[in-house]
Write an enzyme that holds these catalytic residues in place. Structure first.
Site, short mmCIF file in Angstrom:
data_model
loop_
_atom_site.label_atom_id
_atom_site.label_comp_id
_atom_site.label_asym_id
_atom_site.label_seq_id
_atom_site.Cartn_x
_atom_site.Cartn_y
_atom_site.Cartn_z
N CYS A 2 6.19 9.70 -3.78
CA CYS A 2 7.66 10.09 -4.12
C CYS A 2 7.22 11.16 -2.60
CB CYS A 2 6.85 11.72 -4.97
SG CYS A 2 7.11 11.07 -6.87
N ARG A 27 7.18 5.12 1.99
CA ARG A 27 5.99 6.22 0.90
C ARG A 27 6.20 4.97 -0.27
NH1 ARG A 27 3.80 10.98 2.23
NH2 ARG A 27 3.86 11.65 0.02
N TRP A 75 8.52 7.76 -7.21
CA TRP A 75 7.66 7.09 -7.45
C TRP A 75 7.71 6.79 -9.06
CZ3 TRP A 75 3.25 5.85 -9.31
CH2 TRP A 75 2.57 3.88 -8.97
N ASN A 102 5.93 15.96 -6.04
CA ASN A 102 5.30 15.61 -6.18
C ASN A 102 3.92 15.49 -7.07
OD1 ASN A 102 3.95 12.92 -5.19
ND2 ASN A 102 4.05 13.34 -2.67
N GLY A 103 3.27 14.62 -7.57
CA GLY A 103 1.93 14.91 -8.57
C GLY A 103 2.25 15.04 -9.70
N GLU A 486 -9.04 -9.42 1.20
CA GLU A 486 -8.11 -8.50 1.60
C GLU A 486 -6.67 -9.50 2.08
OE1 GLU A 486 -6.94 -5.88 2.43
OE2 GLU A 486 -5.28 -5.53 3.33
N LYS A 490 -3.24 -9.64 1.06
CA LYS A 490 -1.89 -8.78 1.44
C LYS A 490 -1.34 -10.22 0.59
CE LYS A 490 -2.42 -5.54 3.47
NZ LYS A 490 -3.12 -5.17 3.89
N GLU A 493 0.51 -8.74 -2.35
CA GLU A 493 0.88 -7.76 -2.45
C GLU A 493 2.73 -7.24 -1.68
OE1 GLU A 493 -0.71 -3.58 -1.26
OE2 GLU A 493 -0.99 -5.09 0.85
N HIS A 509 -17.73 -21.04 -11.94
CA HIS A 509 -18.47 -20.28 -13.28
C HIS A 509 -16.96 -20.04 -13.68
CE1 HIS A 509 -22.67 -20.15 -12.32
NE2 HIS A 509 -22.31 -20.21 -10.81
N LYS A 608 2.74 3.86 -0.40
CA LYS A 608 1.76 3.61 0.98
C LYS A 608 1.01 4.18 0.51
CE LYS A 608 0.70 2.94 5.48
NZ LYS A 608 -0.11 1.72 5.09
C1 G6P Z 1 -2.33 2.29 -1.63
C2 G6P Z 1 -1.57 1.59 0.08
C3 G6P Z 1 -2.32 0.70 -0.11
C4 G6P Z 1 -3.90 0.82 0.73
C5 G6P Z 1 -4.32 2.00 -0.86
C6 G6P Z 1 -5.46 3.04 -0.29
O1 G6P Z 1 -2.00 1.21 -2.78
O2 G6P Z 1 -0.15 -0.08 -0.57
O3 G6P Z 1 -2.17 -0.57 0.96
O4 G6P Z 1 -5.21 0.53 1.36
O5 G6P Z 1 -2.94 2.57 -0.77
O6 G6P Z 1 -5.06 4.17 0.65
P1 G6P Z 1 -5.69 4.73 1.89
O7 G6P Z 1 -4.53 5.65 2.33
O8 G6P Z 1 -6.11 5.36 0.83
O9 G6P Z 1 -5.96 3.81 2.47
#
Ligand code: G6P
Length: 613
Positions: A2, A27, A75, A102-103, A486, A490, A493, A509, A608
């Protein structure tokens, strides 16, 4: 997650709120809305979907003009995305109060029941509407109190986390803001002030801002901002200045923020490393990582979520091999609830791009409560994690807008290399000559990343070739496994292609049963002593029909005939290989997502900055 924006001043609030909402889009959100004061009362316009949908609705509503209002991108947590569940929520039968939030309010069901007994009718399934009615209820019973006092009383009844923006018909120039465990800043302008979830929403109007702390309430009016603590005493807040330009948060000619941020990685890494290397020696700012502390550290806990967690896994490998201290990596949301063993001589490194991730923040507090020293590796200056940690090592990546992190992640890796070297130095495992050559290699890393970015064509070709695969596997060992995780994240997502990363030796396995003719496997092999092992794993999958893209170093002299494509990294310290191997794989994910017409910068359902548990 949010986003909140609010404006009170002399100009028409609507375009300012809309611009703020657009800048908070990154966000992550699924609905949006605004509330402004009009001659007929508080007018709320809100909708499920994108901000463009909100613009349409506002147009139909005649674009109400007002000099004060609040806006929100939601969100969904309590109640799915819908017009009714969108914020702002009105409080009271006559809708005299509007709230954006937000929260999560944890005790909302109890409060809702109580308020229903008092005749309040709820229009939504949200926890936020409870806050709106609660404020209305309390305000009615305390006519002599101003809105801020009522909000303070309401907050004392709420359990959970919040950043709130509240407006009331009683004063059409005033916004009351409050926070607990969710970010909220107040932008200070000339004859106008704003509230916002982050700087991007205010920077087009002002660079000066104050950060609201937990349990504080602010009364924001065009001519002044007053902040109160829980007791209602006025608090003197330091004014901060934004350190980056608006252009840093704009696309600058790139099709997407993600591509821009991928391309910015040489700079992000250079800015993180260069200020900390002076005359060939590592020099840390005052972040509490003294030689004494590093010598005495018995265990290092790395805590993070998402990509930051993957950076932490690379960090673990580098820290253990260089510093010879046991290092464990924990998912923040798990760390909190597994009764972790944390001791006073432990060092807890919390990694977070946003510095606001709720689980990471809570895990950090837990480690602090156990007496460990906490170091935050954070990108957003003055974010909650940065402010509450015992020491901070900023990653100077600049504002990152695309939801999928790229330059933030690369800068985290660079910061971790510095910590590993500092640890090795303090513990006598690295001498001055070794330090100098390590620093030299680290200073060369931005140029090597730059070289990796030059061959976009190959990756673009691979993306177009493999764009329709329903599943992709990433394999690697050790550092390469962390990088594979990672790379896989990528891809899935942003392109919604199912993908899994496997420790190469573990594939047989179970998961190897999923390999069939034409399955795409991306193998990472950058660690010399593991080359042969990974080659065997490549053979295992090619024998079952997989098509392999191999990411390896210039030194790799194994048989690559079974691979469809080999991407070679320029020479670098093996320890830094994860910083290079990720580059083509970020680009691969990006171009696959583009080929599939995905919303690259704002992938569905993702946020985000994840400010709820
Ligand atoms: C969300 C984002 C990710 C990020 C994660 C941790 O899930 O979509 O891209 O890696 O949060 O966020 P931070 O701000 O703590 O690195």
């Amino acid at each position: 997650m949010c986003g909140i924006v609010g404006f009170t001043g002399q100009e028409n609030a609507l375009p300012i709120l809309m611009k703020g909402l657009y800048s908070l889009e990154y966000r992550g959100y699924d609905s949006a809305g605004i509330a402004v004061f009009t001659d007929d009362g508080l007018q709320v316009v809100k909708t499920k979907g994108r901000i463009a949908n909100l613009e349409e609705k506002l147009h139909e509503a005649g674009n109400p003009s007002s000099t004060c209002g609040i806006g929100h991108t939601r969100w969904a947590t309590h109640g799915g995305p819908s017009d009714r569940n969108s914020h702002p929520h009105l409080g009271g039968r006559d809708g005299k109060v509007a709230v954006v939030h937000n929260g999560i309010i944890e005790n909302y069901l109890f409060l809702r029941e109580q308020l229903e007994k008092h005749g309040y009718e709820f229009q939504s399934e949200t926890d936020t509407e409870t806050v709106a009615h609660l404020i209305d209820f309390l305000h009615k019973g305390r006519q002599q109190e101003d809105l801020a006092q009522t909000v303070l009383t309401a907050l004392s009844l709420l359990r959970g986390s919040y950043a709130l923006g509240v407006v009331s018909m009683e004063d059409s120039r005033e916004i009351v803001a409050a926070r607990r465990d969710n970010p909220l800043i107040i932008g200070l302008g000339e004859g106008e002030n704003m509230i916002a979830s982050d700087i991007t929403a205010i920077i087009s109007r002002t660079r000066r801002y104050i950060i609201l702390d937990d349990n504080e309430v602010a009364v924001v009016r065009p001519e002044r901002v007053t902040v109160y603590n829980q007791l209602g005493d006025v608090v003197d807040k330091p004014v901060q200045e934004v350190s980056w330009d608006l252009s840093a948060a704009e696309k600058g000619g790139y099709a997407h923020f993600m591509l821009k941020e991928i391309m910015e990685q040489p700079r992000a890494v250079a800015d993180t490393v260069r200020p900390r290397i002076q005359d060939g020696r590592i020099v840390f700012e005052d972040n509490g990582l003294t030689d004494e502390r590093l010598r005495e550290t018995e265990h290092i806990h790395i805590i993070a979520c998402g990509s930051a967690l993957h950076a932490g896994m690379v960090g673990q490998s580098v820290i253990e091999s260089m510093g010879r201290v046991r290092c464990s990596v924990s998912v923040a949301s798990e760390f909190r609830y597994t009764d972790p063993i944390v001791k006073e001589k432990d060092l807890c490194i919390v990694i977070s791009q946003s510095g606001e991730t709720a689980d990471s923040l809570a895990a950090m507090r837990q480690a602090q409560a156990e007496g460990a020293f906490t170091l935050a590796i954070v990108n957003v200056v003055s974010s909650s994690i940065a402010r509450q940690a015992d020491g901070v090592l900023y990653t100077w990546a600049g504002p990152e807008i695309a939801v999928a992190t790229t330059k933030g992640y690369s800068a985290q890796l660079a910061a971790l290399y510095l910590v590993a070297a500092k640890l090795a130095l303090a513990r006598g495992l690295m001498d001055e000559a070794e330090e100098r050559s390590f620093c030299e290699a680290l200073l060369e890393l931005p140029e090597s990343i730059h070289k990796m970015l030059e061959d976009v064509g190959t990756v673009q070709y691979l993306a177009s070739k493999y764009t329709n695969r329903s599943s992709v596997f990433y394999l690697g060992r050790g550092l390469d496994y962390a990088a594979a995780l990672e790379a896989s994240l990528k891809l899935k997502e942003i392109s919604y292609v199912h993908s899994e990363a496997y420790a190469a030796g573990e594939l047989k396995h179970g998961t190897i049963s999923l390999i069939e003719d034409g399955t795409l496997v991306v193998a990472l092999a950058t660690q010399k002593r593991l080359f042969e092992k990974t080659v065997s794993n490549i053979r295992e999958v090619t024998a079952r029909g997989a098509e392999v893209i191999l990411v390896t170093t210039e030194d790799f002299d194994g048989d690559v005939s079974a691979c469809r494509c080999v991407i070679r990294l320029p020479a670098c310290l093996e320890r830094f290989a994860a910083s290079l191997s990720i580059i083509p794989l970020q680009l691969f994910a990006y171009y696959v997502a583009v080929e599939r017409s995905c919303d690259v910068d704002k992938p569905r359902n993702l946020a985000k900055s994840v400010t709820v548990e």
